[in-house]
Enzyme design. Structure first.
Site, PDB file in Angstrom:
ATOM      1  N   ALA A  19      62.662  68.143  25.195  1.00 40.54           N
ATOM      2  CA  ALA A  19      61.434  68.176  25.983  1.00 40.54           C
ATOM      3  C   ALA A  19      61.533  69.280  27.035  1.00 40.54           C
ATOM      4  O   ALA A  19      60.634  70.118  27.177  1.00 40.54           O
ATOM      5  CB  ALA A  19      61.210  66.816  26.634  1.00 40.54           C
ATOM      6  N   LEU A  59      61.417  72.759  25.532  1.00 38.48           N
ATOM      7  CA  LEU A  59      60.052  73.080  25.088  1.00 38.48           C
ATOM      8  C   LEU A  59      59.177  73.447  26.285  1.00 38.48           C
ATOM      9  O   LEU A  59      58.479  74.471  26.263  1.00 38.48           O
ATOM     10  CB  LEU A  59      59.478  71.865  24.346  1.00 38.48           C
ATOM     11  N   TYR A  60      59.204  72.621  27.337  1.00 37.06           N
ATOM     12  CA  TYR A  60      58.337  72.887  28.488  1.00 37.06           C
ATOM     13  C   TYR A  60      58.696  74.219  29.153  1.00 37.06           C
ATOM     14  O   TYR A  60      57.817  74.992  29.527  1.00 37.06           O
ATOM     15  CB  TYR A  60      58.426  71.742  29.505  1.00 37.06           C
ATOM     16  N   ARG A  61      59.979  74.480  29.288  1.00 32.75           N
ATOM     17  CA  ARG A  61      60.387  75.740  29.919  1.00 32.75           C
ATOM     18  C   ARG A  61      59.978  76.931  29.059  1.00 32.75           C
ATOM     19  O   ARG A  61      59.521  77.946  29.565  1.00 32.75           O
ATOM     20  CB  ARG A  61      61.906  75.755  30.154  1.00 32.75           C
TER      21      ARG A  61
END
Ligand code: COA
Length: 201
Positions: A167, A170-172
């Site tokens: 997670a 992915l967000y970074r």
């Protein structure tokens, strides 16, 4: 209701789910959620009323990842990923919690307003473990955020050491930045990060 296929042998594709389709797929979506988060079985029954209520909120949108022997035939495809969110607003518990956290962090009012005035809350994003690591999470987010009118997107995710999970990576990779770190929501002892970025993605 068909269970999620534990051996995903087909290439998944993402589709927008309207309220009726979401309601039909709710049990499948909650099974993906409980399996992805490794929560105890039964958690899905507690979450069902909340997810249903969320689907009535202004600006709600849901996207599912489907996989099956006949791509494009929803009747024979299983749900292997789910993402949804809605327009953030001051009458929502999550908004009030984040507002409180921002005040406590000492941010000036102008900055707080800029963060909370016009955002889409990315509320849930989960991919069945057998489908993870193939950019399905990224496809779900991109589809969900496509054509949104809000100025930004916000989400919360549990803190993990070194930001070392899928997670966080992915967000970074998608450019999400810190809004709050090590924040504790009322009633949950785990520290969370609130992350956000401008739209369009
Ligand atoms: C978080 C989650 C939704 C992401 O879905 P996903 O399909 O695994 O995501 P993506 O494949 O798009 O990206 C995540 C991983 O793929 C990697 N990746 C995928 N394609 C890549 C590429 N072409 N180049 C480099 N890295 C790539 C990412 O860096 C990332 O890291 P990792 O596989 O090394 O751990 C999913 O892993 C999940 O459900 N996790 C458990 C539940 C959860 O944490 N939900 C979010 C709570 S806030």
């Amino acid at each position: 209701m068909r269970p999620v296929d534990p051996q995903i042998a087909w290439t998944p594709h993402t589709v927008e789910l309207n309220r009726e389709e979401f309601a039909k797929r709710l049990h499948e979506a909650l099974t993906v959620y409980v399996t992805a988060m490794d929560y105890p079985r039964g958690t899905e029954f507690h979450r069902a009323p909340m997810w249903t209520e969320h689907s009535t909120r202004p600006g709600w949108k849901a996207v599912g990842a489907l996989a099956g022997p006949e791509s494009g035939s929803p009747a024979v495809e299983s749900l292997v990923g789910i993402a949804y969110g809605y327009h953030g607003s001051s009458d929502q518990w999550w908004h009030q919690q984040v507002l409180h956290g921002l005040h406590r962090s000492g941010r000036p009012q102008s900055e707080i307003s800029a963060i909370l005035d016009d955002y889409f809350e990315l509320t849930e994003l989960h991919v069945h473990p057998n489908g993870q690591g193939h950019r399905l999470g990224e496809s779900l987010i991109r589809h969900l955020l496509h054509d949104r009118s809000e100025r930004s997107v916000l989400l919360s995710t549990p803190e993990v050491f070194d930001e070392d999970n899928r997670a966080w990576r992915l967000y970074r990779r998608l450019g999400f930045q810190d809004v709050l770190r090590r924040f504790r929501f009322s009633g949950d002892s785990r520290p969370f990060a609130v992350l956000g970025r401008g739209l369009p993605l």
